[in-house]
Motif scaffolding. Structure first.
Motif, PDB file in Angstrom:
ATOM      1  N   TYR A   1       0.845  -1.191   0.000  1.00 25.80           N
ATOM      2  CA  TYR A   1       0.000   0.000   0.000  1.00 25.80           C
ATOM      3  C   TYR A   1       0.884   1.246   0.000  1.00 25.80           C
ATOM      4  CZ  TYR A   1      -3.710  -3.192   1.590  1.00 25.80           C
ATOM      5  OH  TYR A   1      -4.600  -4.214   1.696  1.00 25.80           O
ATOM      6  N   ARG A   2       0.378   2.289  -0.640  1.00 24.86           N
ATOM      7  CA  ARG A   2       1.135   3.536  -0.787  1.00 24.86           C
ATOM      8  C   ARG A   2       0.697   4.542   0.285  1.00 24.86           C
ATOM      9  NH1 ARG A   2       2.586   4.047  -6.364  1.00 24.86           N
ATOM     10  NH2 ARG A   2       1.850   6.200  -6.512  1.00 24.86           N
ATOM     11  N   LEU A   3       1.693   5.118   0.951  1.00 22.29           N
ATOM     12  CA  LEU A   3       1.416   6.023   2.080  1.00 22.29           C
ATOM     13  C   LEU A   3       1.704   7.476   1.680  1.00 22.29           C
ATOM     14  CD1 LEU A   3       0.787   4.614   4.805  1.00 22.29           C
ATOM     15  CD2 LEU A   3       3.070   5.246   5.571  1.00 22.29           C
ATOM     16  N   PHE A   4       0.893   8.414   2.180  1.00 27.33           N
ATOM     17  CA  PHE A   4       1.137   9.848   1.942  1.00 27.33           C
ATOM     18  C   PHE A   4       1.077  10.549   3.294  1.00 27.33           C
ATOM     19  CE2 PHE A   4       1.040  13.153  -1.454  1.00 27.33           C
ATOM     20  CZ  PHE A   4       1.042  14.266  -0.646  1.00 27.33           C
ATOM     21  N   LEU A   5       2.065  11.395   3.580  1.00 23.82           N
ATOM     22  CA  LEU A   5       2.117  12.110   4.860  1.00 23.82           C
ATOM     23  C   LEU A   5       1.840  13.600   4.612  1.00 23.82           C
ATOM     24  CD1 LEU A   5       3.501   9.416   5.566  1.00 23.82           C
ATOM     25  CD2 LEU A   5       5.168  10.695   6.909  1.00 23.82           C
ATOM     26  N   LEU A   6       0.753  14.095   5.162  1.00 24.75           N
ATOM     27  CA  LEU A   6       0.373  15.499   4.992  1.00 24.75           C
ATOM     28  C   LEU A   6       0.339  16.190   6.352  1.00 24.75           C
ATOM     29  CD1 LEU A   6      -0.887  17.807   3.202  1.00 24.75           C
ATOM     30  CD2 LEU A   6      -3.122  16.842   3.769  1.00 24.75           C
ATOM     31  N   GLY A   7       0.987  17.367   6.426  1.00 27.69           N
ATOM     32  CA  GLY A   7       0.866  18.167   7.639  1.00 27.69           C
ATOM     33  C   GLY A   7       2.152  18.287   8.433  1.00 27.69           C
ATOM     34  N   ALA A   8       2.048  18.903   9.603  1.00 28.42           N
ATOM     35  CA  ALA A   8       3.147  19.258  10.515  1.00 28.42           C
ATOM     36  C   ALA A   8       3.985  20.397   9.920  1.00 28.42           C
ATOM     37  CB  ALA A   8       3.996  18.047  10.874  1.00 28.42           C
ATOM     38  N   ALA A   9       4.998  20.816  10.659  1.00 30.65           N
ATOM     39  CA  ALA A   9       5.836  21.942  10.210  1.00 30.65           C
ATOM     40  C   ALA A   9       6.676  21.500   9.006  1.00 30.65           C
ATOM     41  CB  ALA A   9       6.730  22.382  11.365  1.00 30.65           C
ATOM     42  N   PRO A  10       7.116  22.463   8.171  1.00 26.62           N
ATOM     43  CA  PRO A  10       7.906  22.081   6.994  1.00 26.62           C
ATOM     44  C   PRO A  10       9.094  21.182   7.363  1.00 26.62           C
ATOM     45  CG  PRO A  10       7.335  24.397   6.886  1.00 26.62           C
ATOM     46  CD  PRO A  10       6.868  23.910   8.234  1.00 26.62           C
ATOM     47  N   GLY A  11       9.248  20.110   6.623  1.00 27.88           N
ATOM     48  CA  GLY A  11      10.378  19.190   6.826  1.00 27.88           C
ATOM     49  C   GLY A  11      10.102  18.047   7.789  1.00 27.88           C
ATOM     50  N   VAL A  12       9.094  18.199   8.644  1.00 25.36           N
ATOM     51  CA  VAL A  12       8.843  17.170   9.673  1.00 25.36           C
ATOM     52  C   VAL A  12       8.284  15.886   9.046  1.00 25.36           C
ATOM     53  CG1 VAL A  12       7.528  16.630  11.769  1.00 25.36           C
ATOM     54  CG2 VAL A  12       8.543  18.882  11.495  1.00 25.36           C
ATOM     55  N   ALA A  13       7.358  16.022   8.087  1.00 19.16           N
ATOM     56  CA  ALA A  13       6.788  14.819   7.450  1.00 19.16           C
ATOM     57  C   ALA A  13       7.902  14.016   6.767  1.00 19.16           C
ATOM     58  CB  ALA A  13       5.714  15.211   6.441  1.00 19.16           C
ATOM     59  N   GLU A  14       8.866  14.702   6.147  1.00 22.61           N
ATOM     60  CA  GLU A  14       9.987  14.012   5.484  1.00 22.61           C
ATOM     61  C   GLU A  14      10.807  13.238   6.515  1.00 22.61           C
ATOM     62  OE1 GLU A  14       9.036  17.042   4.802  1.00 22.61           O
ATOM     63  OE2 GLU A  14       9.063  17.356   2.630  1.00 22.61           O
ATOM     64  N   GLU A  15      11.040  13.877   7.687  1.00 18.03           N
ATOM     65  CA  GLU A  15      11.825  13.199   8.729  1.00 18.03           C
ATOM     66  C   GLU A  15      11.062  11.986   9.266  1.00 18.03           C
ATOM     67  OE1 GLU A  15      13.111  15.920  11.824  1.00 18.03           O
ATOM     68  OE2 GLU A  15      13.597  17.417  10.306  1.00 18.03           O
ATOM     69  N   ALA A  16       9.761  12.145   9.446  1.00 16.25           N
ATOM     70  CA  ALA A  16       8.934  11.023   9.926  1.00 16.25           C
ATOM     71  C   ALA A  16       8.948   9.897   8.889  1.00 16.25           C
ATOM     72  CB  ALA A  16       7.506  11.501  10.183  1.00 16.25           C
ATOM     73  N   ALA A  17       8.885  10.274   7.602  1.00 12.72           N
ATOM     74  CA  ALA A  17       8.896   9.272   6.528  1.00 12.72           C
ATOM     75  C   ALA A  17      10.210   8.495   6.541  1.00 12.72           C
ATOM     76  CB  ALA A  17       8.688   9.955   5.184  1.00 12.72           C
ATOM     77  N   ALA A  18      11.314   9.203   6.794  1.00 11.79           N
ATOM     78  CA  ALA A  18      12.620   8.531   6.820  1.00 11.79           C
ATOM     79  C   ALA A  18      12.654   7.484   7.930  1.00 11.79           C
ATOM     80  CB  ALA A  18      13.732   9.562   7.005  1.00 11.79           C
TER      81      ALA A  18
END
Ligand code: UDP
Length: 216
Positions: A77-94
């Motif tokens: 399944y494909r996940l999309f992370l929307l929201g939080a402060a800029p850059g935070v979703a990328e860090e959570a994704a990592a």
């Protein structure tokens, strides 16, 4: 949900959600219409027990996110992370990618919950074709956002996850395991993020009053 087709909404409910629903009929409607409401907070469990409708246990937003990421990695399944402060979703994704091998994350966008940004976000999300959308705008904004946008997005599962990306990214400290076990995360959060004290102090007495008055 994913196999049954259609667009679904999950809300991760804590006592503050229930207080907000009492004041905000639109939010109450969203919670009532949600396909699944998970009890995210010891207060919800205690209230349910007091009212004679005990629940099986807590499902925190962080735990739900981990389980969804695990399922997504196993089933593609494909996940999309929307929201939080800029850059935070990328860090959570990592962090999620490092934990669940093969996990496909098709988008990380901070965006904004303001309605004028919706057409742009709808376009970005639709072109990424996620199966699971995690929305971190805090309540009630995130849940109202999902309810407004799901008819257009038609993502199989969309979940309001509050501060989960902040936790995953390490921006907010996790309470030690023993504090989590006894359900006192909210107290830990209050001490480690004192700016939240007003929210908690407002929430606890009003929630207790509402629960007791519902019983009589
Ligand atoms: N947030 C955001 N945009 C906003 C308001 C909030 O991205 O306009 C994010 C914020 O950065 C945080 C999350 O939403 O990551 C809210 O977390 P909180 O723990 O306060 O959620 P709640 O307890 O309200 O569900």
């Amino acid at each position: 949900m994913l196999e049954s087709g259609g667009a679904h909404q999950i809300c991760t409910v804590n006592p503050e959600f229930i207080n907000e629903a009492a004041r905000n009929p639109c939010f109450a409607e969203v919670l009532a219409q949600a396909d699944l409401c998970t009890p995210d907070g010891i207060g919800v469990l205690l209230a349910a027990r007091y009212l004679g409708t005990p629940l099986r246990g807590r499902v925190t937003g962080v735990r739900l996110t981990h389980r969804l990421a695990q399922l997504a990695a196993e089933r593609g399944y494909r996940l999309f992370l929307l929201g939080a402060a800029p850059g935070v979703a990328e860090e959570a994704a990592a962090v999620l990618r490092a934990t669940y091998a093969g996990l496909t994350i098709v988008g990380c966008v901070a965006g904004s919950p303001a309605p004028r940004h919706e057409p742009f976000l709808q376009q970005v999300i639709r072109s990424a074709r996620p199966d699971i959308l995690l929305v971190a705008y805090g309540h009630p904004k995130q849940d109202l956002w999902v309810a407004r946008n799901q008819p257009i997005l038609q993502v199989p599962v969309a979940v309001g996850v509050g501060g989960v990306f902040d936790y995953l990214a390490g921006r907010v400290p996790f309470a030690p395991a023993w504090i989590r076990q006894i359900g006192l995360e909210w107290l830990y959060r209050l001490v480690s993020q004192p700016r939240r004290w007003r929210r908690i102090v407002d929430a606890v007495p009003y929630f207790c009053w509402r629960v007791v008055s519902t019983a009589y």
